[in-house]
Design a protein around this motif. Sequence first.
Motif, short mmCIF file in Angstrom:
data_model
loop_
_atom_site.label_atom_id
_atom_site.label_comp_id
_atom_site.label_asym_id
_atom_site.label_seq_id
_atom_site.Cartn_x
_atom_site.Cartn_y
_atom_site.Cartn_z
N LEU A 1 5.67 7.89 -6.24
CA LEU A 1 5.03 9.17 -6.54
C LEU A 1 5.67 10.34 -5.80
O LEU A 1 5.56 11.49 -6.24
CB LEU A 1 3.54 9.12 -6.18
CG LEU A 1 2.64 8.30 -7.11
CD1 LEU A 1 1.24 8.20 -6.51
CD2 LEU A 1 2.57 8.95 -8.48
N PHE A 2 6.36 10.06 -4.71
CA PHE A 2 6.86 11.14 -3.86
C PHE A 2 7.74 12.15 -4.60
O PHE A 2 7.55 13.36 -4.45
CB PHE A 2 7.62 10.57 -2.66
CG PHE A 2 8.29 11.64 -1.83
CD1 PHE A 2 7.54 12.44 -0.98
CD2 PHE A 2 9.67 11.86 -1.92
CE1 PHE A 2 8.14 13.43 -0.23
CE2 PHE A 2 10.28 12.84 -1.17
CZ PHE A 2 9.52 13.63 -0.31
N PRO A 3 8.74 11.71 -5.41
CA PRO A 3 9.56 12.72 -6.11
C PRO A 3 8.74 13.66 -6.98
O PRO A 3 8.98 14.87 -7.00
CB PRO A 3 10.53 11.87 -6.96
CG PRO A 3 10.60 10.56 -6.24
CD PRO A 3 9.23 10.35 -5.68
N SER B 1 4.85 20.21 -5.76
CA SER B 1 4.60 21.10 -4.63
C SER B 1 5.60 22.25 -4.59
O SER B 1 5.24 23.40 -4.33
CB SER B 1 4.68 20.31 -3.31
OG SER B 1 3.72 19.28 -3.30
N LEU B 2 6.87 21.92 -4.87
CA LEU B 2 7.93 22.93 -4.79
C LEU B 2 7.86 23.92 -5.94
O LEU B 2 8.05 25.13 -5.73
CB LEU B 2 9.29 22.23 -4.76
CG LEU B 2 10.52 23.13 -4.59
CD1 LEU B 2 10.47 23.85 -3.25
CD2 LEU B 2 11.79 22.31 -4.71
N MET C 1 0.83 -1.21 0.00
CA MET C 1 0.00 0.00 0.00
C MET C 1 0.86 1.26 0.00
O MET C 1 0.50 2.27 -0.61
CB MET C 1 -0.93 0.00 1.22
CG MET C 1 -2.02 -1.06 1.18
SD MET C 1 -2.99 -1.11 2.71
CE MET C 1 -3.73 0.52 2.70
N VAL C 2 1.99 1.19 0.67
CA VAL C 2 2.86 2.37 0.77
C VAL C 2 3.75 2.53 -0.47
O VAL C 2 4.08 3.66 -0.86
CB VAL C 2 3.74 2.27 2.05
CG1 VAL C 2 4.76 3.40 2.10
CG2 VAL C 2 2.86 2.28 3.29
N ARG C 3 4.13 1.43 -1.10
CA ARG C 3 5.11 1.45 -2.18
C ARG C 3 4.76 2.42 -3.32
O ARG C 3 5.64 3.16 -3.80
CB ARG C 3 5.32 0.05 -2.73
CG ARG C 3 6.67 -0.12 -3.46
CD ARG C 3 6.85 -1.53 -3.99
NE ARG C 3 6.51 -2.55 -3.00
CZ ARG C 3 7.32 -2.95 -2.03
NH1 ARG C 3 8.52 -2.41 -1.92
NH2 ARG C 3 6.94 -3.88 -1.17
N PRO C 4 3.50 2.46 -3.79
CA PRO C 4 3.20 3.42 -4.88
C PRO C 4 3.52 4.86 -4.50
O PRO C 4 3.95 5.65 -5.34
CB PRO C 4 1.70 3.22 -5.12
CG PRO C 4 1.42 1.83 -4.66
CD PRO C 4 2.33 1.62 -3.49
N TRP C 5 3.32 5.19 -3.20
CA TRP C 5 3.59 6.56 -2.77
C TRP C 5 5.08 6.86 -2.77
O TRP C 5 5.49 8.01 -2.92
CB TRP C 5 2.99 6.81 -1.39
CG TRP C 5 1.48 6.75 -1.42
CD1 TRP C 5 0.68 5.72 -1.02
CD2 TRP C 5 0.62 7.76 -1.93
NE1 TRP C 5 -0.63 6.02 -1.24
CE2 TRP C 5 -0.71 7.27 -1.79
CE3 TRP C 5 0.81 9.02 -2.48
CZ2 TRP C 5 -1.81 8.01 -2.19
CZ3 TRP C 5 -0.29 9.76 -2.88
CH2 TRP C 5 -1.58 9.26 -2.74
N LEU C 6 5.91 5.82 -2.59
CA LEU C 6 7.36 6.02 -2.71
C LEU C 6 7.74 6.45 -4.12
O LEU C 6 8.59 7.32 -4.32
CB LEU C 6 8.11 4.74 -2.34
CG LEU C 6 8.16 4.34 -0.86
CD1 LEU C 6 8.88 3.01 -0.71
CD2 LEU C 6 8.85 5.42 -0.04
#
Length: 333
Positions: free
Chosen positions: A57-59, A65-66, A50-55
């Motif tokens: 997507l994070f970059p 956001s930046l 469940m967490v892996r896709p967000w890893l």
Amino acid sequence: MHPAIQGLLTIVIGVGACLAYFYFSNQVLDRVLFPAKGPHAGRNINRANMVRPWLFLFPALFALSLYLAYPVVETLRLSLTDRDMGGAFIGLDNYTQMAREPKFWEAMRNNMLWLIVVPAMSTVFGLLVAQLTDRLSWGNIAKSLIFMPMAISFVGASVIWKLVYDARPAGSEQIGALNALYLWFGGTESQTWLTLPFWNNFFLMAVLIWIQTGFAMVILSAALRGIPEETVEAAIVDGANPLQIFFKIKMPQIYPTIMVVWTTITLVVLKVFDIVYAMTNGQWGTQVLANYMYDKLFVARDWGVGSASAIVIMLLVTPILVWNVVQARREMR
């Protein structure tokens, strides 16, 4: 450092950093946070998945956001404050001041004119070329030549067309193609085309139409090729002529694609800056919103009004962007 070496190092470091991030983040996830061993191995594997896709997507989320979310929020803040007063909140005063300036309304009028002319002409020319070259043996060559301007930057295209519009004094040999043709057809003296009120806007629009026609042609050509042959053959059997086939059979089937192309070019038009800046810098009645924003932010150093004009551009772009995304998703279904 030599630019070639610098570019190579940037590629190596950038790609290496991405690979290292994905490798070590997965190691931490699988071995530290949710180890796949012990009595809770099954639950940990599910949580890790469940967490892996967000890893991954994070970059992208961090970069958005930046470089997107933060500038929007900061621009909105600047548009509501006065920098000369230490960033004091002044409400909508910057917007009021902007609305009082004739140059702002000139930019709005010109942007509306661009919105009427450029998307329409680019889409029409793109559709016309896509249809006419679809059955030709040398059609792919023609399409390649028409698409070629898409590979040129807006500034590069502006330089090319500035030479086309170039004007030399009477008696001198003209290097501008338009003036050469004008004099050849009986004109008395060369014209400074980019200083002619009202008409100079159309000369600037021609540059963007020249570029965007190739984009429209490629997308619409793919849409035309996707039309089932059975519908065209049935129309021919029923006695339809080529114009009837095009307007009553093909056009309705590619209408969603036409609208996506139209709105995509509209987004480009709302943000147009390079062409105007490189060719006239907003002089002689050619000001547009993006150039007005640049003048306020970096020439007049009026950050409040410049930020307010940036928010206006964003408000104009957002509804079209949302509609375009919705239409694109419908096309994918």
